[in-house]
Design an enzyme around this catalytic site. Structure first.
Site, short mmCIF file in Angstrom:
data_model
loop_
_atom_site.label_atom_id
_atom_site.label_comp_id
_atom_site.label_asym_id
_atom_site.label_seq_id
_atom_site.Cartn_x
_atom_site.Cartn_y
_atom_site.Cartn_z
N GLY A 11 25.43 34.49 100.75
CA GLY A 11 26.22 35.18 99.74
C GLY A 11 25.71 34.92 98.34
O GLY A 11 26.47 34.94 97.37
N THR A 13 24.02 36.67 96.29
CA THR A 13 24.06 37.75 95.30
C THR A 13 25.49 38.11 94.92
O THR A 13 25.71 39.02 94.12
CB THR A 13 23.34 39.01 95.83
OG1 THR A 13 24.03 39.49 96.99
CG2 THR A 13 21.90 38.70 96.19
N GLY A 14 26.46 37.40 95.48
CA GLY A 14 27.86 37.66 95.14
C GLY A 14 28.26 36.99 93.85
O GLY A 14 27.45 36.32 93.18
N ILE A 16 30.31 34.34 92.83
CA ILE A 16 30.13 32.89 92.63
C ILE A 16 28.84 32.42 93.27
O ILE A 16 28.26 31.40 92.86
CB ILE A 16 31.35 32.11 93.18
CG1 ILE A 16 31.44 30.73 92.52
CG2 ILE A 16 31.31 31.98 94.69
CD1 ILE A 16 31.66 30.75 91.02
N GLY A 17 28.34 33.16 94.27
CA GLY A 17 27.14 32.74 94.98
C GLY A 17 25.93 32.61 94.09
O GLY A 17 25.12 31.69 94.25
N LYS A 136 40.82 31.23 105.18
CA LYS A 136 39.99 30.05 105.35
C LYS A 136 40.39 29.19 106.54
O LYS A 136 39.66 28.26 106.91
CB LYS A 136 40.01 29.20 104.08
CG LYS A 136 41.40 28.70 103.69
CD LYS A 136 41.35 28.01 102.34
CE LYS A 136 42.73 27.54 101.90
NZ LYS A 136 42.71 26.93 100.57
#
Length: 304
Positions: A11, A13-14, A16-17, A136
């Site tokens: 992730g 390119t997300g 927070i990633g 989660k």
């Protein structure tokens, strides 16, 4: 020559990633990798962030969380895996643990959480847990059963959303603020600092099988303090109205999932004070773990 620690980010390119990936690339002694699918590489809107990650020295490995073989192959290159996947992929994260067990190299897993835990008070007020907070649970259960050391990141409030926390109605189309009149505090953390704290925790043996709470000590503010800061820094005066916990409960019950999520957050922020609730067994604070790590102040976060 020192051996580098291989860290794989999913992730990357997300939202927070990318901050976590860039922090990994900047961390001494770390070799940063990003698992990037063909589909992501082909998206024009991802070209800029992909180039930024590449320029930082991050090595791309082609694969996907739903492609077991590619995931195992990537994990064999590293010892730490950090998931930053979005909400839509949260329930797929146990697949990372399955692949990690097969790879046999992983010594730390960080799931995509980057939020905070709702208190019993907040959950009781609404009579249930908002769906975005239950996503989660399967990953937490799988992590506990896997035998692979894990670390959860309690990130509190992303810096870019600090103004949202003021108490403005959704959608935020005006400058009217609901004021709840409590002394509860939120903790705002700059996204770049979230990345840096995350990498520190991922490499820290003290954080194995723990939750690390990101708590820059001077970034905890009450709603009245946050309003005053925003007004001073942005040169505006917000229109204020007295609001109650009951109004938030009503908004939660009578709104769609997106709006009800923000009602839940405001209750957690200003009624229950969930950001600063007492530490649970297994919780660690960055204020104690990394007291000398410089961070972006709340004033700098809010400054236009």
């Amino acid at each position: 020559m020192a051996v580098e620690t291989g860290v794989l980010i999913l992730g990357s390119t997300g939202y927070i990633g990318k901050f976590v990936a860039l922090a990994a690339a900047a961390e001494s002694g770390v070799k940063a990798y990003a698992l990037v699918s063909k589909a992501t590489q082909a998206k024009p809107e991802r070209a800029e962030v992909l180039q930024k990650l590449r320029s930082a020295g991050i090595q791309f490995l082609e694969g996907d969380i739903n492609d077991h073989a590619s995931l195992v192959a990537a994990l064999k290159r590293v010892t730490v895996v950090i998931s930053c996947v979005g909400f839509s992929a949260h329930n797929d994260q146990p697949k990372i643990l399955e692949a990690a067990k097969e790879a046999g190299t992983i010594t730390r897993f960080l799931p995509s959480d980057f939020a905070f835990a709702l208190s019993k008070e907040t959950i009781a007020a609404f009579g249930d847990v908002h769906p975005r907070f239950t996503l989660k649970e399967p990953t937490a259960e799988a992590a506990n059963k896997s035998g692979i050391p894990y670390t959860f990141i309690w990130a509190n409030l992303f810096g870019a959303y600090a103004e949202m926390a003021l108490g403005r109605q959704m959608p935020m189309q005006n400058d009217e603020i609901d004021v709840y009149g409590t002394d509860k505090k939120i903790v705002a953390v700059d996204e770049g600092d979230i990345g840096r704290y995350t990498i520190k925790a991922a490499l820290d043996p003290r954080a194995a099988n723990k939750t690390v709470r990101l708590e820059p000590p001077r970034n905890a503010v009450t709603q009245s303090e946050l309003i005053a800061l925003c007004e001073k820094l942005r040169g505006k005066t917000y229109k204020k109205r007295d609001a109650t916990a009951e109004m938030l409960v009503e908004e939660y019950k009578n709104s769609n999932e997106e709006v009800s999520f923000f009602a839940c957050l405001r209750y957690a922020f200003w009624i229950s004070g969930d950001h600063t609730q007492p530490k649970r067994e297994g919780d660690l604070s960055t204020a104690e773990l990394y007291p000398d790590l410089e961070y972006k102040s709340i004033e700098a976060i809010l400054r236009p």
